[in-house]
Design an enzyme around this catalytic site. Structure first.
Site, PDB file in Angstrom:
ATOM      1  CG  ASP A  95      -3.971   5.548  -6.225  1.00 17.15           C
ATOM      2  OD1 ASP A  95      -2.806   5.082  -6.307  1.00 17.15           O
ATOM      3  OD2 ASP A  95      -4.395   6.446  -6.979  1.00 17.15           O
ATOM      4  CB  CYS A  98       2.109   3.712  -4.765  1.00 16.71           C
ATOM      5  SG  CYS A  98       2.535   1.982  -4.439  1.00 16.71           S
ATOM      6  CG  HIS A 204       3.270   3.379  -0.448  1.00 20.17           C
ATOM      7  ND1 HIS A 204       2.201   3.562  -1.291  1.00 20.17           N
ATOM      8  CD2 HIS A 204       3.795   4.614  -0.242  1.00 20.17           C
ATOM      9  CE1 HIS A 204       2.070   4.855  -1.573  1.00 20.17           C
ATOM     10  NE2 HIS A 204       3.038   5.510  -0.955  1.00 20.17           N
TER      11      HIS A 204
END
Length: 227
Positions: A95, A98, A204
């Site tokens: 979101d 991370c 990520h």
């Protein structure tokens, strides 16, 4: 009355504010207890990666986001490395928070304290401006105000600030083709802990554990006034 000033003459407003402050205090208290409990060097992962030479870390903002095809190749490369070294990702939400969620999971065994982690990192950057300003290719105040917002992606500058703030060696197992393992160490102190993250490069972060050391998901702790 100034905007934002609580009206203590109204019982409902006062009660709501008091309840909110108690929740914040409790979360902070739990975070402090957890970080003391889990502030240990994770020798298990270090032993597994002993044959890898870490690459020196260079603080920088995010400059390149891979396209879908490149990102897919990078992800498969990361999965292969996790399998080779017997490592497991505790996945956190993608979101925009991370990096901070993964750091929270490493320190507190829960990603829920990501706002506290972000706040501490941004404060570190503001308080020690001279350490970070040279790596920021924009107005300094614009950078830290932007980074203070929930959902703003963490970068390699925030990782360095995290290492400095939490006196931690941050270890990244990455999906980069030529840079498998990166270490970020505090600038002026000997690290007191190791924080392990997987890094699907520029996409990520997740929290990283040796397979046998994956923590059992904890149930939410009760507030101190509940029995």
């Amino acid at each position: 009355m100034r905007p934002g000033t609580p009206n203590f003459g109204e019982c409902s407003s006062s009660t709501s504010l008091s309840s909110h402050l108690e929740d914040v205090d409790d979360d902070h208290m739990i975070a402090v207890v957890l970080t003391e409990e889990y502030a240990k060097l994770d020798g298990a992962i270090a032993r597994r990666l002993a044959n890898l030479a870490p690459i020196a870390h260079a603080p920088r903002i995010n400059l390149y986001i891979p396209n879908q095809s490149d990102a897919s190749l990078e992800y498969h490369r990361l999965l292969q490395r996790l399998n080779v070294y017997g490592l497991h990702e505790v996945k956190v939400s993608g979101d925009g928070n991370c990096q901070f969620r993964a750091l929270s999971d490493q320190m507190f065994k829960s990603p829920k304290y990501h706002k506290l982690v972000r706040k501490d990192i941004v404060k570190q950057i503001k308080d020690y401006r001279s350490l970070y300003e040279g790596y920021i290719p924009m107005k300094f105040s614009r950078y830290y105000k932007k980074m203070a917002k929930s959902g703003e992606w963490g970068d390699h500058i925030t990782l360095q600030a995290a290492a400095d703030k939490f006196v931690a060696k941050i270890c990244l197992l990455t999906s980069f083709r030529d840079t498998c393992f990166i270490e970020i160490v505090p600038r002026s102190q000997t690290p007191k802990r190791e924080l392990w993250l997987s890094f699907w490069s520029e996409v990520h972060y997740n929290s990283l554990y040796a397979v046998q050391d994956v923590p059992v998901q904890q149930k939410p702790r009760k507030k101190h006034w509940l029995f």
